[in-house]
Design an enzyme around this catalytic site. Structure first.
Site, PDB file in Angstrom:
ATOM      1  N   GLN A   1      61.310  14.851 -10.472  1.00 16.17           N
ATOM      2  CA  GLN A   1      62.678  15.309 -10.659  1.00 16.17           C
ATOM      3  C   GLN A   1      63.575  14.123 -10.971  1.00 16.17           C
ATOM      4  O   GLN A   1      63.688  13.202 -10.163  1.00 16.17           O
ATOM      5  CB  GLN A   1      63.096  16.004  -9.358  1.00 16.17           C
ATOM      6  CG  GLN A   1      64.459  16.592  -9.353  1.00 16.17           C
ATOM      7  CD  GLN A   1      65.274  16.042  -8.206  1.00 16.17           C
ATOM      8  OE1 GLN A   1      65.617  14.871  -8.189  1.00 16.17           O
ATOM      9  NE2 GLN A   1      65.562  16.882  -7.223  1.00 16.17           N
TER      10      GLN A   1
ATOM     11  N   SER B   1      68.872  11.975  -9.486  1.00 15.66           N
ATOM     12  CA  SER B   1      69.708  10.914  -8.914  1.00 15.66           C
ATOM     13  C   SER B   1      69.751   9.674  -9.793  1.00 15.66           C
ATOM     14  O   SER B   1      68.773   9.349 -10.467  1.00 15.66           O
ATOM     15  CB  SER B   1      69.163  10.513  -7.543  1.00 15.66           C
ATOM     16  OG  SER B   1      69.324  11.559  -6.640  1.00 15.66           O
TER      17      SER B   1
ATOM     18  N   SER C   1      60.317  10.494  -6.528  1.00 16.56           N
ATOM     19  CA  SER C   1      58.971  10.525  -5.963  1.00 16.56           C
ATOM     20  C   SER C   1      58.036  11.149  -6.988  1.00 16.56           C
ATOM     21  O   SER C   1      58.453  11.966  -7.815  1.00 16.56           O
ATOM     22  CB  SER C   1      58.935  11.281  -4.633  1.00 16.56           C
ATOM     23  OG  SER C   1      59.616  12.478  -4.731  1.00 16.56           O
TER      24      SER C   1
ATOM     25  N   GLU D   1      65.402  23.976  -3.442  1.00 15.95           N
ATOM     26  CA  GLU D   1      64.963  22.848  -2.629  1.00 15.95           C
ATOM     27  C   GLU D   1      65.349  23.099  -1.177  1.00 15.95           C
ATOM     28  O   GLU D   1      64.568  22.898  -0.252  1.00 15.95           O
ATOM     29  CB  GLU D   1      65.610  21.550  -3.128  1.00 15.95           C
ATOM     30  CG  GLU D   1      65.201  20.339  -2.272  1.00 15.95           C
ATOM     31  CD  GLU D   1      65.933  19.064  -2.665  1.00 15.95           C
ATOM     32  OE1 GLU D   1      67.087  19.145  -3.118  1.00 15.95           O
ATOM     33  OE2 GLU D   1      65.329  17.993  -2.516  1.00 15.95           O
TER      34      GLU D   1
ATOM     35  N   GLU E   1      76.120  13.990   5.744  1.00 17.43           N
ATOM     36  CA  GLU E   1      77.574  14.114   5.640  1.00 17.43           C
ATOM     37  C   GLU E   1      77.954  15.118   4.554  1.00 17.43           C
ATOM     38  O   GLU E   1      78.858  15.944   4.732  1.00 17.43           O
ATOM     39  CB  GLU E   1      78.202  12.741   5.351  1.00 17.43           C
ATOM     40  CG  GLU E   1      78.153  11.772   6.527  1.00 17.43           C
ATOM     41  CD  GLU E   1      76.747  11.282   6.872  1.00 17.43           C
ATOM     42  OE1 GLU E   1      75.866  11.273   5.991  1.00 17.43           O
ATOM     43  OE2 GLU E   1      76.526  10.903   8.038  1.00 17.43           O
TER      44      GLU E   1
END
Lengths: 366, 393
Positions: free
Chosen positions: B112, B115, B147, B230, B363
């Site tokens: 994926q 990010s 990953s 996810e 958060e």
């Protein structure tokens, strides 16, 4: 470490949701916060009219009692749903003490006469054991002398509302004692919605129901397990009401609920409440099926107390000054939550039980 | 309507036609896919039968009972949990036919590419560019925390196709061929010593327009499908009691009385109870999903497990006393899976620090719970209507 063979059923059935809706409707109409506050200042802190509607009108007093004994033959799962709603309303009725704890003691003795009377709701029972007693912990007893009962039993919840007291005695039997044959001295309780009294027996006549130990143990275990559902109701009210208030209340020209410091606290509280729901459902299901009951009840009760207290403390703080007033109901919930955290064993007592049941032994002394 | 009896019958037919004892593993998996028994809730022809998702357990139990070969859901988790539902929802017929079968059998591993170094929790700030050239898109940029990138055949990728649009609007979703010469994968070594993740550098990577998922500029909405799935897969796990991090600690406690102290006992029992309650909460979520009443608990489970894993593994290091000063292996390894139980306490302690960061920081998840579950006001947004190219970076 044994793994459960089958997972508990953690959902609510359609029938349970219908029961919840019916109880909630009744409580909305007859058990508003202002009325509960007013009643705490009256001579009868519990509400006999509300009890009559719940017990006789809806037949809820006999949920745990088999139909052959005049009850509904339902299970702890349904009782748990009733207790969630009673907790959500901090209802001043002796439901947990009479329809759960006293009833379970009588079921252990299979006393047909008293079971039928309690099932109808016209008789209220109370187990004359201190409210703080954990399942399996030692409890005070009355003395049997010359065929009658003597002694003093403290912190008996809802004794003032009871018609019959179930008194454990030093001959290892449990006795049924008419409430008007004893002296009940009300104490000033932290939780005004669940009155406490000292019960003094001075030669009171009693009828032996059977061995006290298994009856008290069973009663307290069901009380502890289902108290988690009451605590869930209390915590759920605190979260829901605080979220509602913080969406409306504006400071610094913004709804207070938009401040991240508060959002994170409420999100954390939400996580605790949904976790408590799973734990409380597991306990109700384990009491119903008899599978893995001791451990599941101890897990639920050790988790429930801190969460309910935390939820009501957060509710008080996040309501600001309003939360400190007598007029706003948040104090009723805080007092109930804090008193509940001592009832039927503290979280610490239940953690010790978990340590034993989960094979996590305490260190050897030294 | 496909019911449990029908699925049992079809499973037995599959076993009769392809006896596991005499069929090779891949052959069996392909046959299972073609019989619609891979993921029964997928459509016919795509590994499923359009059956209720809850009936998958019927097939799985029948096959497990006879020891039939299975795919490796942990190894191909990104494909199964993130790529597949997105391809199913937004893919063309050709894309579904091309990608789903080798994804499910494990012949093709997926990663994926979301990010970026400058866009983690603020994912929509991403700057990897995709520029249209004829029938292709040309990709330039850098991704991180990927990953399986060194094992993957395909990647799901989001890239910026319109820098003049506000940041959520100018993104498009692609399937990227990891064998393209412009894809460079570099291991990213972590505090544990191993390199579980990668940095991925994309330089002139050419992706044909036929590998776009969804409309141009609609990538953010497509990515939401991926991210929601996810979270469901993180929350939908079924764990036995002591199945998580608490297991090895409880075992050590039982086996080594000399390590016990009263203070550790208090903490251990409290964490044991919290682990059991979290397990029950995840189980309740699973039961809700099976009953077709999806709850919001999934958003919270990741928060709960991250905190628990960190507290429990921290306790475990202390419990081990002098051994807690040691570490099992600092070699830079390239594990295919996060193997919490195959390593020592120190590894668990360090690796679990990532649990409150990966897949959304705790958060950010607390904000999501507060806003989407509790309905509290959203954070003030200063970037919503500003063209991406004009945002401060």
């Amino acid at each position: 470490m044994s793994t459960p063979n089958a997972e508990p059923d953690l959902l609510y059935s359609e029938e349970e949701e219908a029961l919840r809706a019916a109880v909630r409707d009744l409580l909305t109409d007859h058990c508003g916060p202002a009325a509960v506050i007013a009643r705490t200042e009256s001579d009868t802190p519990y509400d006999p009219a509300l009890w009559k509607q719940l017990a006789e009108g809806m037949g809820l007093a006999g949920l745990l009692i088999p139909e052959v004994r005049g009850g509904q033959g339902a299970s702890h799962r349904e009782v748990a749903v009733v207790l969630e709603e009673l907790g959500r309303a901090v209802a001043p009725v002796p439901y947990l003490t009479s329809a759960v704890v006293a009833t379970e003691a009588l079921l252990a003795c299979d006393d047909a006469e008293l079971l039928e009377r309690l099932a109808s709701g016209r008789t209220v029972g109370a187990l004359a054991v201190s409210l703080t007693t954990a399942p399996g912990a030692p409890f005070a007893t009355a003395r049997v002398e010359g065929g009658s009962l003597h002694g003093e039993l403290t912190s008996v919840a809802d004794a003032v509302a009871a018609d019959v007291l179930l008194v454990p005695a030093d001959d290892d039997n449990l006795y049924a004692v008419a409430a008007d044959a004893v002296t009940r001295t009300p104490r000033i309780p932290l939780d005004l919605t669940r009155p406490l009294a000292t019960v003094t027996l001075d030669g009171a006549p009693g009828r032996s129901l059977g061995p006290a130990e298994p009856a008290v143990r069973r009663a307290l275990r069901a009380g502890a397990g289902l108290l988690a559902s009451e605590q869930l109701g209390v915590a759920d009210w605190a979260l829901t009401e605080t979220v509602r208030y913080l969406k409306e209340r504006k400071q610094f020209n913004r709804p207070v609920g938009g401040f991240q410091a508060l959002k994170h606290r409420l999100a954390q509280l939400w996580l605790e409440v949904v976790s408590l729901r799973a734990a409380a459902r597991a306990a109700a299901d384990a009491l119903t099926t008899g599978h893995d009951t001791g451990l599941t009840v101890a897990v639920a009760q050790s988790y429930a107390s801190p969460v309910a207290v935390h939820a009501t403390e957060e509710a008080l703080q996040l309501h600001g000054g309003l939360g400190m007033t007598w007029e706003h109901p948040v104090h009723l919930y805080l007092k109930r939550a804090k008193a509940d955290s001592l009832a039927y064993g503290s979280a610490g007592a239940h953690r010790e039980a978990v340590a034993g049941l989960a094979d996590l032994p305490i260190p050897a002394s030294g | 309507m496909t019911d449990a009896a029908e699925l049992r019958r079809r499973t037995q037919e599959l076993l009769a036609a392809h006896p596991p004892a005499t069929t090779d593993r891949l052959g069996f998996l392909r046959a299972r896919f073609d019989a619609g028994l891979a993921w029964v809730h997928y459509p016919e022809g795509l590994g499923g039968l359009g059956a209720p998702r809850s009936l998958q357990a019927v097939v799985d139990e029948e096959l497990a009972a006879v020891g039939a070969p299975d795919n490796d859901p942990r190894r191909i988790g990104i494909g199964l949990g993130m790529a597949a539902p997105t391809v199913l929802r937004y893919g063309t017929d050709e894309q579904k036919a091309r990608f789903l079968r080798p994804l499910w059998t494990g012949e093709e591993v997926w990663c994926q590419l979301f990010s970026e170094p400058g866009a983690g929790s603020d994912l929509a700030a991403l700057g990897t560019r995709a520029v249209r050239e004829g029938e292709d898109w040309v990709i330039d940029g850098q991704k991180v925390w990927t990953s399986s990138a060194h094992l993957a055949r395909w990647a799901i990728l989001i890239a910026r196709t319109d820098p003049d649009a506000p940041k959520h609007a100018g993104i498009t979703y692609f399937v990227c061929d990891m064998t393209d010469p412009g894809v460079e994968v570099r291991p990213l070594r972590q505090i544990t010593g191993e390199a579980e993740f990668n940095e991925v550098f994309l330089t002139g990577v050419r992706i044909p327009d036929s590998h776009r998922l969804g409309e141009v500029g609609d990538g953010w909405r497509v990515a939401q499908t991926t991210l929601m799935n996810e979270r469901v897969s993180i929350g939908g796990m079924r764990l036995p009691r002591e199945g998580g991090m608490i297991g090895p600690v409880a075992k050590t406690w039982r086996e080594r009385p000399a390590l016990r102290t009263h203070e550790l006992h208090q903490r251990l029992v409290k964490l044991w109870i919290e682990a059991e309650v979290s397990r029950l909460t995840a189980e309740r979520l699973r039961q809700q999903l099976n009953a077709g009443q999806p709850g919001y608990e999934g958003s919270g489970m990741k928060l709960a497990f991250a905190r628990l894993n960190q507290e429990i593994s921290g306790l475990e290091v202390e419990l081990r006393g002098e051994e807690g000063l040691l570490y099992d292996d600092w070699t830079m390894r390239r594990p295919e899976l996060v193997d919490f139980t195959g390593r020592d306490a120190g590894y668990r302690y360090l690796r679990s620090k990532g649990n409150s960061i990966e897949g959304g920081t705790s958060e950010v998840l607390l904000n999501i719970v507060a806003e989407r579950v509790l309905g509290l006001p959203a954070e003030p947004r200063t970037d919503k209507d500003v063209p991406w190219k004009d945002l401060a970076r």
